[in-house]
Design a protein around this motif. Sequence first.
Motif, PDB file in Angstrom:
ATOM      1  N   PHE A 140      -6.136  -4.273  20.013  1.00 57.93           N
ATOM      2  CA  PHE A 140      -7.479  -4.564  20.518  1.00 57.93           C
ATOM      3  C   PHE A 140      -8.393  -5.041  19.398  1.00 57.93           C
ATOM      4  O   PHE A 140      -9.042  -6.081  19.501  1.00 57.93           O
ATOM      5  CB  PHE A 140      -8.076  -3.322  21.186  1.00 57.93           C
ATOM      6  CG  PHE A 140      -9.532  -3.500  21.525  1.00 57.93           C
ATOM      7  CD1 PHE A 140      -9.913  -4.151  22.676  1.00 57.93           C
ATOM      8  CD2 PHE A 140     -10.533  -3.056  20.652  1.00 57.93           C
ATOM      9  CE1 PHE A 140     -11.251  -4.355  22.980  1.00 57.93           C
ATOM     10  CE2 PHE A 140     -11.869  -3.256  20.937  1.00 57.93           C
ATOM     11  CZ  PHE A 140     -12.230  -3.908  22.108  1.00 57.93           C
ATOM     12  N   ILE A 141      -8.437  -4.266  18.313  1.00 57.11           N
ATOM     13  CA  ILE A 141      -9.430  -4.596  17.284  1.00 57.11           C
ATOM     14  C   ILE A 141      -9.067  -5.891  16.573  1.00 57.11           C
ATOM     15  O   ILE A 141      -9.944  -6.652  16.162  1.00 57.11           O
ATOM     16  CB  ILE A 141      -9.644  -3.413  16.303  1.00 57.11           C
ATOM     17  CG1 ILE A 141     -10.966  -3.567  15.573  1.00 57.11           C
ATOM     18  CG2 ILE A 141      -8.495  -3.244  15.336  1.00 57.11           C
ATOM     19  CD1 ILE A 141     -12.196  -3.535  16.472  1.00 57.11           C
TER      20      ILE A 141
ATOM     21  N   ILE B 110       1.223   3.582  22.252  1.00 59.73           N
ATOM     22  CA  ILE B 110       0.780   4.878  21.710  1.00 59.73           C
ATOM     23  C   ILE B 110      -0.739   4.940  21.611  1.00 59.73           C
ATOM     24  O   ILE B 110      -1.301   5.886  21.081  1.00 59.73           O
ATOM     25  CB  ILE B 110       1.426   5.165  20.338  1.00 59.73           C
ATOM     26  CG1 ILE B 110       1.083   4.059  19.332  1.00 59.73           C
ATOM     27  CG2 ILE B 110       2.940   5.311  20.486  1.00 59.73           C
ATOM     28  CD1 ILE B 110       1.516   4.375  17.914  1.00 59.73           C
ATOM     29  N   GLU B 111      -1.417   3.905  22.099  1.00 54.52           N
ATOM     30  CA  GLU B 111      -2.880   3.887  22.206  1.00 54.52           C
ATOM     31  C   GLU B 111      -3.583   3.931  20.854  1.00 54.52           C
ATOM     32  O   GLU B 111      -4.593   4.596  20.681  1.00 54.52           O
ATOM     33  CB  GLU B 111      -3.361   5.026  23.120  1.00 54.52           C
ATOM     34  CG  GLU B 111      -2.775   4.917  24.524  1.00 54.52           C
ATOM     35  CD  GLU B 111      -3.163   6.079  25.436  1.00 54.52           C
ATOM     36  OE1 GLU B 111      -4.186   6.723  25.167  1.00 54.52           O
ATOM     37  OE2 GLU B 111      -2.433   6.315  26.403  1.00 54.52           O
ATOM     38  N   CYS B 112      -3.039   3.201  19.876  1.00 55.19           N
ATOM     39  CA  CYS B 112      -3.658   3.195  18.549  1.00 55.19           C
ATOM     40  C   CYS B 112      -4.834   2.209  18.477  1.00 55.19           C
ATOM     41  O   CYS B 112      -5.669   2.303  17.590  1.00 55.19           O
ATOM     42  CB  CYS B 112      -2.635   2.873  17.464  1.00 55.19           C
ATOM     43  SG  CYS B 112      -2.051   1.167  17.479  1.00 55.19           S
ATOM     44  N   GLY B 113      -4.862   1.223  19.378  1.00 50.88           N
ATOM     45  CA  GLY B 113      -5.991   0.290  19.394  1.00 50.88           C
ATOM     46  C   GLY B 113      -5.915  -0.841  18.389  1.00 50.88           C
ATOM     47  O   GLY B 113      -6.846  -1.633  18.281  1.00 50.88           O
ATOM     48  N   ARG B 114      -4.825  -0.929  17.651  1.00 56.68           N
ATOM     49  CA  ARG B 114      -4.733  -1.968  16.626  1.00 56.68           C
ATOM     50  C   ARG B 114      -4.736  -3.369  17.242  1.00 56.68           C
ATOM     51  O   ARG B 114      -5.345  -4.293  16.716  1.00 56.68           O
ATOM     52  CB  ARG B 114      -3.478  -1.763  15.776  1.00 56.68           C
ATOM     53  CG  ARG B 114      -3.556  -0.583  14.813  1.00 56.68           C
ATOM     54  CD  ARG B 114      -4.355  -0.910  13.568  1.00 56.68           C
ATOM     55  NE  ARG B 114      -3.781  -2.040  12.865  1.00 56.68           N
ATOM     56  CZ  ARG B 114      -2.793  -1.968  11.985  1.00 56.68           C
ATOM     57  NH1 ARG B 114      -2.286  -0.797  11.660  1.00 56.68           N
ATOM     58  NH2 ARG B 114      -2.327  -3.048  11.393  1.00 56.68           N
TER      59      ARG B 114
ATOM     60  N   ARG C 172      -6.155   5.738  27.031  1.00 58.09           N
ATOM     61  CA  ARG C 172      -6.670   4.368  27.046  1.00 58.09           C
ATOM     62  C   ARG C 172      -5.562   3.414  27.496  1.00 58.09           C
ATOM     63  O   ARG C 172      -4.454   3.467  26.970  1.00 58.09           O
ATOM     64  CB  ARG C 172      -7.153   3.967  25.643  1.00 58.09           C
ATOM     65  CG  ARG C 172      -8.296   4.832  25.150  1.00 58.09           C
ATOM     66  CD  ARG C 172      -8.857   4.297  23.849  1.00 58.09           C
ATOM     67  NE  ARG C 172      -7.978   4.529  22.714  1.00 58.09           N
ATOM     68  CZ  ARG C 172      -8.205   4.030  21.500  1.00 58.09           C
ATOM     69  NH1 ARG C 172      -9.253   3.255  21.290  1.00 58.09           N
ATOM     70  NH2 ARG C 172      -7.376   4.281  20.508  1.00 58.09           N
TER      71      ARG C 172
ATOM     72  N   HIS D  87       0.811  -1.221   0.000  1.00 63.34           N
ATOM     73  CA  HIS D  87       0.000   0.000   0.000  1.00 63.34           C
ATOM     74  C   HIS D  87       0.840   1.266   0.000  1.00 63.34           C
ATOM     75  O   HIS D  87       0.343   2.333  -0.305  1.00 63.34           O
ATOM     76  CB  HIS D  87      -1.027  -0.019   1.133  1.00 63.34           C
ATOM     77  CG  HIS D  87      -0.428  -0.108   2.488  1.00 63.34           C
ATOM     78  ND1 HIS D  87       0.365   0.868   3.001  1.00 63.34           N
ATOM     79  CD2 HIS D  87      -0.506  -1.080   3.430  1.00 63.34           C
ATOM     80  CE1 HIS D  87       0.746   0.509   4.210  1.00 63.34           C
ATOM     81  NE2 HIS D  87       0.244  -0.668   4.486  1.00 63.34           N
ATOM     82  N   ASP D  88       2.119   1.183   0.344  1.00 68.00           N
ATOM     83  CA  ASP D  88       2.953   2.390   0.262  1.00 68.00           C
ATOM     84  C   ASP D  88       3.649   2.501  -1.097  1.00 68.00           C
ATOM     85  O   ASP D  88       4.581   3.270  -1.250  1.00 68.00           O
ATOM     86  CB  ASP D  88       3.969   2.441   1.402  1.00 68.00           C
ATOM     87  CG  ASP D  88       5.009   1.332   1.302  1.00 68.00           C
ATOM     88  OD1 ASP D  88       4.876   0.484   0.391  1.00 68.00           O
ATOM     89  OD2 ASP D  88       5.946   1.306   2.103  1.00 68.00           O
TER      90      ASP D  88
ATOM     91  N   PRO E   8       2.289  -1.172  15.965  1.00 65.26           N
ATOM     92  CA  PRO E   8       3.266  -0.420  15.160  1.00 65.26           C
ATOM     93  C   PRO E   8       4.517  -0.028  15.946  1.00 65.26           C
ATOM     94  O   PRO E   8       5.461   0.486  15.354  1.00 65.26           O
ATOM     95  CB  PRO E   8       2.484   0.830  14.738  1.00 65.26           C
ATOM     96  CG  PRO E   8       1.432   1.005  15.776  1.00 65.26           C
ATOM     97  CD  PRO E   8       1.101  -0.362  16.303  1.00 65.26           C
ATOM     98  N   VAL E   9       4.519  -0.253  17.260  1.00 71.52           N
ATOM     99  CA  VAL E   9       5.678   0.142  18.072  1.00 71.52           C
ATOM    100  C   VAL E   9       6.523  -1.086  18.387  1.00 71.52           C
ATOM    101  O   VAL E   9       6.034  -2.049  18.970  1.00 71.52           O
ATOM    102  CB  VAL E   9       5.226   0.807  19.387  1.00 71.52           C
ATOM    103  CG1 VAL E   9       6.442   1.220  20.209  1.00 71.52           C
ATOM    104  CG2 VAL E   9       4.342   2.004  19.092  1.00 71.52           C
TER     105      VAL E   9
END
Lengths: 425, 452
Positions: free
Chosen positions: A352-353, A346-350, A373, A66-67, A393-394
């Motif tokens: 979790f989802i 960094i609380e991106c939530g990835r 969060r 995608h990049d 991502p971290v």
Amino acid sequence: MKDLGCIIAGVESINPFWLASAPPTDKKYNVERAFKAGWGGAVWKTLGEDPPVVNVTSRYGVHRSHDRTIIGINNIELISDRPLDINLREMEEMRRAWPDRVIIGSIMAPMDERAWKDLAIKVANTGVQGIELNLGCPHGMCERGMGSAVGQDPEFVEQTTRWVREATDLPVFTKLTPNVTDIMLPACAAKAGGAHAISLINTVNSIIGVDLDNMTPTPTVDGHGTHGGYCGEAVKPIALHMTAEIARSQETAGVEISAIGGITTWRDAAEFIALGASGVQVCTAAMLYGFRIVEDMNEGLAAFMREKKYRTIEDFKGAASAQTVDWNALNMNHDLLARINPDACIECGRCFIACEDTSHQAIRIDAKPDGGRLFSVIDDECVGCNLCMHVCPVKDCITMEAVVDDRPYTTWPEHPKNPLRNAAE
Amino acid sequence: MRHFKLNTGSADLSREDIAHNFSDLHPPLEPAQAVVDAARCIYCYDAPCLNACPTRIDIPKFIHQIRSGNIEGSAKTILSANIMGGTCARACPTEVLCEQVCVVNHTEGASVKIGDLQRFAVDHLIETSAAHPFERAAETGKRFAVIGAGPAGLAFAHRAAMLGNDVVIYEAKSKPGGLNEYGLAAYKMANNFAQREVEFLLGIGGIEIEYKKLLGDNLVLDDLRRDFDAVFIGAGLTGNRALHIPGEALNGVRNALEFIEVVREADDKSKIPISHNVIVIGGGNTAIDAAVQAKCLGARNVTLVYRRGPEAMSATEWEQDLAKANGVVMRFWAAPQSFVGNDGVKTATFAEMDVRNGKLSPTETTFEIKTDLVLKAIGQSLEETELAGLKIENGKIVVDKQFRTSLDGVYAGGDCIASGEDLTVQAVEDGKQAAICADAYLRAPPVKGAAE
């Protein structure tokens, strides 16, 4: 960088990086530029009997991430479309001009003993250090009974390998197609035919994409398209598996491996060598970035070896092979739990989802006093699958912690829940 | 940070220099740049950026749609939450909203360019799509009146029309857009964007605008209440606050918003007469817009004076940096005491300020600045006299959570209520929500006496 020197099926090379038989090695001009850039060897673009083939336009399609980075190329180019004698003369010139570099001659013919032997002898007479049998191209040539049409039939693999062994004393590399259900069948056939080494993988049969405006597969040739050979970073996992299977099998013991398939950096090469390859061949990365990429392949691999205190490539060749086992040999009593470091999060939530929607609902979100969060793992639900760690991502924010207990190493065949366990005993 | 062509004293700026200065502050992203930046988005779940946006645009979704090549879908995602996504992409202080909380700040040191990506998608739709992207619901037969064709009024009108109602907007000026048209720096809204956006917005249908209709002059609130099913007040803050100091009536002492309007409305900015010793008083984005535009026109000396320190300015740090990078001198902790001059203003006297006993007060120390133009950017106020009968507190119309004022059937939103920051994006949210509330109320009015 003397420590990168290696011997592949009896062929000495200043480093393990060869260019694979492909467009980059079609002629002297390119191969000379490659050697100047630092490549240890080149497998010349495959030669067939005269008259030479005729190619179509266009020839390449790409698969982008995608990049926009190209992660794979599909090609529908055939073998060398230049007359045989020109190729042979240039190979001879290059051998004389570059005595410390490797040139392997690649040949392809239909199932005809005379054709294979004639080609092998002509190529051997140029002074090349080895001969590679192209039994892999999954497009075009296979429709004429060559390439993968040969490589997909173990009897043909054995036969062609034997013909070439009979025709010359040079090391013989049998190059296999991955477009088979079980790579061990052609690999064993190559060994039976007397191959010194197996080169793999050739390209994966593919359609790289569809032009949705014109409703044609790409690359498009005057309104039509065809399947082609897929290569580049995206095929590396397929090649790693096939390399590992051949390297760890007793059936193919003694046959060396010249690994091919998406090798783009020194790290990729190190992985193939760790699984048992003696050297590697590269094409797509050079096609995308030029021959200069070998500079960091050499430097990076040497740095890795210094760091790990490997003096030679031989020191870590196959080092991961013993740890590569069948699923049935894995320890069923090994447990991991994900751990999320709130200071790095960094609380991106990835995480979790990914867990909530597609895995085991093992991550919870709590409100922090500051309004942020807090993500944490519900140990009872976590199966240690790694998905959260991978999507995070971290780097090192999510780690997998081993559960320490005193349960013994237990495989599935030994496992109490295996209904066939007693039957097997 | 954009660097404009400045007048260094040797010669006035050329017409070309000035035209260059008023070109787009942030040039639009090229498609390749947009794809690369979109790929930086982590696609957060319940993303902080979405929660930081007053209109709650689904930012991860619209960026993902740019990445997938569905640019028109991306624009629809934006516009379904914020019909003025084009202006917000240009004028929002993203550095203190979505981009401030972007998690990529932590991983890469700079946020995803959310504002620029939003503009990329919305501009694409406005420029290339023949049809309006939204359809109107079945007609309700209800008619809504809107006072003010600014962001709040237009957002109300669009949503009300989309829900199946007919809308008439009454606008005091001769053009729509409100502060989008008259109150933002020209380089933020280059190429007549405010008008192009209104034209796009009206594409939904069912909205009429009547111009030169001013409340208290040729427009009466009670008439609107009688003639329409509901009324929305999005009149903004049209009163100019005064300093109440000597010399304020001198020629050359003006309101910054008037100056910004003159700059915005001039087709050829090089024809605008400019003074060379400009003072701007205030600490908000209007003060910055006035000061920087004065430099863009070729003013040699522009001094922005604010009575407190930089951290107290409502202009963001980015806006302050833009002013500093372009030669605006910032003087903090100083307040004007008087202006002196015969016909026009010649000198402004300031007192240095400090905080004593928790109260901001002038000290004995004063200084003078030579000037020929003073621009006051000290805030706007509600014109209360025309809103008799409405409950007003602290200079804002009082509304409940459904945006209802103290008068039955009268709703309000935007800068004239105390909903949040006085930003375009907040006004759009107010208008949108008020329309949803008014529409829902008229569809199912609560039974009298029942608990609400």
